[in-house]
Design a protein around this motif. Structure first.
Motif, PDB file in Angstrom:
ATOM      1  N   GLU A  17       0.842  -1.189   0.000  1.00 16.99           N
ATOM      2  CA  GLU A  17       0.000   0.000   0.000  1.00 16.99           C
ATOM      3  C   GLU A  17       0.883   1.246   0.000  1.00 16.99           C
ATOM      4  O   GLU A  17       1.637   1.481   0.946  1.00 16.99           O
ATOM      5  CB  GLU A  17      -0.909   0.000   1.231  1.00 16.99           C
ATOM      6  N   GLU A  18       0.780   2.044  -1.053  1.00 17.86           N
ATOM      7  CA  GLU A  18       1.650   3.201  -1.199  1.00 17.86           C
ATOM      8  C   GLU A  18       1.183   4.362  -0.343  1.00 17.86           C
ATOM      9  O   GLU A  18       0.010   4.476   0.005  1.00 17.86           O
ATOM     10  CB  GLU A  18       1.739   3.605  -2.675  1.00 17.86           C
ATOM     11  N   ARG A  19       2.131   5.213   0.027  1.00 19.79           N
ATOM     12  CA  ARG A  19       1.842   6.417   0.790  1.00 19.79           C
ATOM     13  C   ARG A  19       2.891   7.462   0.449  1.00 19.79           C
ATOM     14  O   ARG A  19       3.722   7.240  -0.432  1.00 19.79           O
ATOM     15  CB  ARG A  19       1.827   6.112   2.290  1.00 19.79           C
ATOM     16  N   GLU A  20       2.836   8.577   1.122  1.00 18.44           N
ATOM     17  CA  GLU A  20       3.750   9.669   0.793  1.00 18.44           C
ATOM     18  C   GLU A  20       5.204   9.197   0.880  1.00 18.44           C
ATOM     19  O   GLU A  20       5.619   8.642   1.895  1.00 18.44           O
ATOM     20  CB  GLU A  20       3.538  10.843   1.753  1.00 18.44           C
ATOM     21  N   ARG A  21       5.931   9.393  -0.180  1.00 21.11           N
ATOM     22  CA  ARG A  21       7.346   9.062  -0.320  1.00 21.11           C
ATOM     23  C   ARG A  21       7.633   7.564  -0.297  1.00 21.11           C
ATOM     24  O   ARG A  21       8.777   7.149  -0.195  1.00 21.11           O
ATOM     25  CB  ARG A  21       8.192   9.762   0.755  1.00 21.11           C
ATOM     26  N   VAL A  22       6.585   6.727  -0.387  1.00 17.33           N
ATOM     27  CA  VAL A  22       6.760   5.279  -0.415  1.00 17.33           C
ATOM     28  C   VAL A  22       5.981   4.705  -1.592  1.00 17.33           C
ATOM     29  O   VAL A  22       4.764   4.888  -1.685  1.00 17.33           O
ATOM     30  CB  VAL A  22       6.269   4.616   0.885  1.00 17.33           C
ATOM     31  N   ARG A  23       6.668   4.029  -2.482  1.00 17.12           N
ATOM     32  CA  ARG A  23       5.977   3.320  -3.554  1.00 17.12           C
ATOM     33  C   ARG A  23       6.524   1.910  -3.669  1.00 17.12           C
ATOM     34  O   ARG A  23       7.647   1.621  -3.242  1.00 17.12           O
ATOM     35  CB  ARG A  23       6.097   4.052  -4.894  1.00 17.12           C
ATOM     36  N   TYR A  24       5.708   1.028  -4.228  1.00 25.34           N
ATOM     37  CA  TYR A  24       6.077  -0.377  -4.316  1.00 25.34           C
ATOM     38  C   TYR A  24       6.115  -0.828  -5.766  1.00 25.34           C
ATOM     39  O   TYR A  24       5.302  -0.409  -6.597  1.00 25.34           O
ATOM     40  CB  TYR A  24       5.087  -1.242  -3.534  1.00 25.34           C
ATOM     41  N   VAL A  25       7.081  -1.685  -6.049  1.00 25.42           N
ATOM     42  CA  VAL A  25       7.233  -2.241  -7.385  1.00 25.42           C
ATOM     43  C   VAL A  25       7.236  -3.760  -7.263  1.00 25.42           C
ATOM     44  O   VAL A  25       8.175  -4.329  -6.696  1.00 25.42           O
ATOM     45  CB  VAL A  25       8.541  -1.767  -8.045  1.00 25.42           C
ATOM     46  N   PRO A  26       6.184  -4.438  -7.741  1.00 21.42           N
ATOM     47  CA  PRO A  26       6.201  -5.911  -7.707  1.00 21.42           C
ATOM     48  C   PRO A  26       7.183  -6.450  -8.740  1.00 21.42           C
ATOM     49  O   PRO A  26       7.199  -6.007  -9.895  1.00 21.42           O
ATOM     50  CB  PRO A  26       4.755  -6.284  -8.051  1.00 21.42           C
ATOM     51  N   VAL A  27       8.021  -7.382  -8.334  1.00 21.12           N
ATOM     52  CA  VAL A  27       9.043  -7.887  -9.244  1.00 21.12           C
ATOM     53  C   VAL A  27       9.429  -9.302  -8.835  1.00 21.12           C
ATOM     54  O   VAL A  27       9.416  -9.651  -7.651  1.00 21.12           O
ATOM     55  CB  VAL A  27      10.288  -6.959  -9.221  1.00 21.12           C
ATOM     56  N   ASP A  28       9.747 -10.117  -9.813  1.00 20.16           N
ATOM     57  CA  ASP A  28      10.277 -11.460  -9.579  1.00 20.16           C
ATOM     58  C   ASP A  28      11.792 -11.362  -9.626  1.00 20.16           C
ATOM     59  O   ASP A  28      12.389 -11.274 -10.704  1.00 20.16           O
ATOM     60  CB  ASP A  28       9.764 -12.428 -10.649  1.00 20.16           C
ATOM     61  N   LEU A  29      12.405 -11.359  -8.478  1.00 24.27           N
ATOM     62  CA  LEU A  29      13.846 -11.146  -8.397  1.00 24.27           C
ATOM     63  C   LEU A  29      14.653 -12.338  -8.896  1.00 24.27           C
ATOM     64  O   LEU A  29      15.872 -12.232  -9.045  1.00 24.27           O
ATOM     65  CB  LEU A  29      14.243 -10.831  -6.952  1.00 24.27           C
ATOM     66  N   LEU A  30      13.993 -13.448  -9.146  1.00 27.00           N
ATOM     67  CA  LEU A  30      14.708 -14.596  -9.684  1.00 27.00           C
ATOM     68  C   LEU A  30      15.053 -14.415 -11.157  1.00 27.00           C
ATOM     69  O   LEU A  30      15.819 -15.195 -11.720  1.00 27.00           O
ATOM     70  CB  LEU A  30      13.878 -15.869  -9.501  1.00 27.00           C
ATOM     71  N   LYS A  31      14.493 -13.373 -11.759  1.00 26.48           N
ATOM     72  CA  LYS A  31      14.778 -13.074 -13.158  1.00 26.48           C
ATOM     73  C   LYS A  31      15.505 -11.733 -13.248  1.00 26.48           C
ATOM     74  O   LYS A  31      15.200 -10.811 -12.495  1.00 26.48           O
ATOM     75  CB  LYS A  31      13.476 -13.004 -13.962  1.00 26.48           C
ATOM     76  N   PRO A  32      16.472 -11.597 -14.141  1.00 24.99           N
ATOM     77  CA  PRO A  32      17.117 -10.289 -14.331  1.00 24.99           C
ATOM     78  C   PRO A  32      16.053  -9.254 -14.691  1.00 24.99           C
ATOM     79  O   PRO A  32      15.082  -9.550 -15.399  1.00 24.99           O
ATOM     80  CB  PRO A  32      18.076 -10.544 -15.500  1.00 24.99           C
TER      81      PRO A  32
END
Length: 347
Positions: free
Chosen positions: A38-53
């Motif tokens: 859940e994003e808020r001021e100065r915080v954002r999220y990026v969903p990513v599969d780190l097992l892949k470049p």
């Protein structure tokens, strides 16, 4: 403004680091995880599969906090042998961020006291950062070896932090003992059974230690910004020691339960068929609808509660380098377990 990427941002470590940084006025935070937070001021999220470049869609990063973790199947004592994915996630994320962020200053890597072999049996205590690695495989070794080699000749630095038994709340993570205790208490109370220590003989009297997740986040901020922490490893615990059987009566009071004599119990086996009972407890008491399989990790509970040897880390180095915060572990457990009841996670 500093810009931090917190990798594993929704875990029992990462979410506390995000909260700690967000409370500072001069940080922007980008959280990487499988799920989107859940994003808020100065915080954002990026969903990513780190097992892949991957190629970051952000730049100008000054700090990286790496707290991602992929557990292996089976007993908790085997988690540290899950080498390939845990190494690859670090390589994929840090190399991509370093490539696109020339202003990178420091990478904080979270490992743990399994570095010393706490999961394997008795070891030299209190463990110091200069102690040798335990014999055999451990993905921590692959991570720190890669990071130190990759950092050579670059302007940024790294810090490695070694906590023990993180205590916080993050549904879906395998690495917090607090929900294990809370849900164990709820199940036993519903069954009309007392709050008995479930570990094998000797485990409740061994010396143990823990790390409050909020305390650890404070240490991570210190490690990321203090010049003395450049290219250094630190043990990070609450700074005290305890024996589980000494804490058990106060924990029982949190749940209004009676303490009984220790009764060894294999939690993984005992809890295997308790999901329907948990669902009925949730409905009966109007609790938040967390699934049984996401709220507590019973193999981790068996691992922690069946440790019959002393687990002690020396935290003098961190204190000498400027981190002086301490936490009373007994008060921490009472506070966190009480919050579980107050927030309607357990009855």
């Amino acid at each position: 403004m500093k810009t931090a990427v917190v990798i594993g941002a929704l875990g029992v470590i990462g979410r506390y680091i995000v909260d700690k940084l967000a409370a500072q006025p001069d940080w922007r935070i980008i959280g990487l995880s499988r799920r989107k937070g859940e994003e808020r001021e100065r915080v954002r999220y990026v969903p990513v599969d780190l097992l892949k470049p991957f190629e970051p869609d952000f730049a100008g990063v000054t700090h990286v906090f790496y707290a991602a973790f992929q557990a292996a199947a089976g007993e908790a004592s085997g988690y540290a042998a899950n080498i390939a994915p845990n190494r690859d996630m670090l390589v994929n994320s840090v190399s991509a961020i370093a490539r696109t962020s020339p202003g990178l200053e420091r990478v904080v890597l979270v490992t743990g006291t399994k570095y010393y072999g706490t999961h394997l049996g008795p070891f030299r205590t209190p463990a110091r950062e200069t102690d040798p690695r335990h014999a055999g495989a451990n993905y921590y070794f692959d991570q720190i070896d890669w990071l130190t080699a990759f950092q050579q000749g670059k302007p940024w630095t790294w810090s490695e932090l070694r906590p023990q038994t993180l205590c916080g709340f993050a549904p879906g993570t395998a690495m917090s003992i607090v929900p294990v205790i809370a849900v164990y208490a709820a199940i036993m109370k519903e069954l009309g059974r007392p709050f008995a220590w479930p570990g094998k003989p000797g485990s409740g009297r061994a010396i143990y230690q823990a790390t409050d997740s909020a305390h650890f986040a404070e240490a991570a901020l210190w490690a990321a910004t203090d010049s003395r922490c450049a290219n250094q490893a630190y043990n990070i615990t609450n700074g005290d020691y305890f024996r589980w059987l000494d804490l058990w009566p106060r924990m029982a009071q949190v749940f209004d339960m009676q303490v009984a004599e220790p009764a060894p119990l294999a939690l993984t086996e005992f809890m295997a068929d308790k999901a329907p009972l948990w669902d009925s407890i949730v409905a009966k008491h109007g609790l938040k609808p967390y699934r049984f399989d996401e709220i507590a990790a019973w193999p981790f509970g068996d691992y922690v509660f069946n440790t019959t040897w002393d687990v002690m880390s020396n935290v003098t180095k961190a204190r000498l380098h400027g981190f002086h915060a301490v936490v009373d572990s007994e008060d921490m457990f009472v506070r966190l377990l009480g919050q579980f009841r107050e927030e309607r996670i357990v009855p």
